[in-house]
Scaffold this active site. Structure first.
Site, short mmCIF file in Angstrom:
data_model
loop_
_atom_site.label_atom_id
_atom_site.label_comp_id
_atom_site.label_asym_id
_atom_site.label_seq_id
_atom_site.Cartn_x
_atom_site.Cartn_y
_atom_site.Cartn_z
N HIS A 1 0.84 -1.20 0.00
CA HIS A 1 0.00 0.00 0.00
C HIS A 1 0.87 1.25 0.00
O HIS A 1 1.96 1.27 0.59
CB HIS A 1 -0.95 0.01 1.20
CG HIS A 1 -0.24 0.18 2.53
ND1 HIS A 1 -0.09 1.40 3.14
CD2 HIS A 1 0.37 -0.72 3.35
CE1 HIS A 1 0.57 1.25 4.28
NE2 HIS A 1 0.86 -0.03 4.43
N HIS B 1 0.89 5.79 -1.55
CA HIS B 1 0.35 6.84 -2.42
C HIS B 1 1.14 6.84 -3.73
O HIS B 1 1.98 7.70 -3.98
CB HIS B 1 0.44 8.19 -1.73
CG HIS B 1 -0.36 8.28 -0.47
ND1 HIS B 1 -1.67 7.84 -0.39
CD2 HIS B 1 -0.05 8.76 0.77
CE1 HIS B 1 -2.12 8.06 0.83
NE2 HIS B 1 -1.16 8.60 1.56
#
Length: 356
Positions: A140, A142
């Protein structure tokens, strides 16, 4: 002499102001050093944890050299969009990884830049594809979407994501930069000290609430093409739609996060078994709320909605919402006010040749 007596208090005041300014600069410098030290410590701990996992894997490999089963070779990438309940959802994965026996890895990019250099793209794709010690794995971060088929590796990870109403996401991010959240309340934020409300920012034409700041969910789904980051690009919108439908297993919406988790648990129990119950009744360690957030007025919303950028971003959000509701309609049913997952609705028959 009388003039000197009058001037002295002003000099003392000036010295006091200068001393206060120097003190604040010193404190800011110390805070920056502490944050850098914390980041170094986190990286050291992460390297140590990876080394431990690889050592355990090597010990296991010495006892058993057979390849991993398909379900244990699985990789999920959650290229999370900021302020879409991404931390809340990710913390559920962290809570489940020990029990369900999978690895969770945070993709920490420099300055949270969602676009990787070409060499980092290759490194990342090869890491994810060949790092057997970290499979099954849940990555995970951005980071904008990456098409693994471009890099000459076998197999592709499964992508998932969550999107949010564009204006609500921007409002949340605006206040987050100023006041933080209840997850790490003591952490100093970039815009800390700025008391201007979102309404005041829009009214005065501030840069932190400009329509250009809405342009985020489309490029995250569009990927690493230059046109993806061209604000207002229709090509980027269509590419983002294509990727959502063809490259993502499931894309949920913040406003219906529990339904998203329920469907994931039904589709991928290897990772998410127990996720729905944890979300509903757990210790709520996964929940995270921006503090001091004030809803924008109707006038502010109307002003932002005049922008072509909002219209394009909102079109993508509505497209994602419609797709999620379509998936949900075929996956769950409601009974007595409660949602439940549908059982398997297909089976095999007329299997030939017959086995004696």
């Amino acid at each position: 002499m009388g003039l000197l007596r009058i001037m002295m208090p002003h000099r003392i005041q000036l010295l006091a102001v200068l001393a206060f300014g120097v003190s604040m600069l010193f404190i800011e410098n110390q805070i920056q050093k502490l944050e850098e030290s914390r980041a170094k410590l986190e990286r050291t701990i992460a390297r140590h944890q990876v080394a431990e996992v690889e050592q355990r894997h090597n010990e296991d490999t010495g006892r058993e050299s057979s390849p991993p089963a398909d379900k244990d070779d699985m990789v999920i990438i959650y290229n999370r969009v900021p302020k879409t309940a991404s931390t809340s959802f990710t913390n559920i994965a962290y809570d489940l990884c020990g029990k369900n026996r999978f690895h969770v890895l945070h993709i920490n990019t420099t300055k949270n830049n969602p676009v990787m250099s070409l060499q980092d793209q290759v490194r990342f794709v090869r890491n994810v594809s060949s790092w057997r010690e970290m499979k099954p794995g849940f990555y995970h971060g951005h980071v904008a979407y990456l098409d693994f088929s471009k890099y000459g590796v076998k197999g592709k990870p499964m992508y998932i994501n969550v999107v949010r109403d564009p204006i609500e996401r921007l409002v949340s991010y605006y206040y987050f930069l100023r006041f933080g959240d209840d997850y790490r309340p003591g952490l100093r934020r970039r815009k800390q000290g700025d008391k201007k409300t979102f309404d005041e920012c829009v009214s005065s034409g501030g840069s932190d609430c400009a329509p250009e700041k809405l342009w985020l969910q489309i490029p995250f789904f569009c990927g690493h093409h230059s046109e993806c980051w061209n604000v207002g690009s229709r090509w980027a919108l269509e590419q983002a739609k294509y990727n959502l439908v063809n490259e993502y297993l499931l894309v949920g919406v913040t406003e219906e996060l529990e339904d998203f988790i329920m469907i994931l648990e039904a589709a991928l129990p290897r990772f998410f078994k127990g996720a729905t119950e944890l979300y509903r009744t757990g210790k709520k360690s996964h929940l995270r709320k921006t503090t001091e957030k004030k809803p924008p007025t109707k006038e502010t919303i109307a002003k932002l909605q005049q922008s072509n950028i909002w219209k394009i971003e909102n079109e993508f959000y509505e497209f994602a919402l419609e797709q999620f509701q379509f998936v949900r309609a075929h996956a769950v049913r409601e009974k007595d006010g409660e949602l439940y997952v549908l059982a398997q609705s297909f089976f095999y028959e007329k299997i030939y040749p017959k086995v004696n």
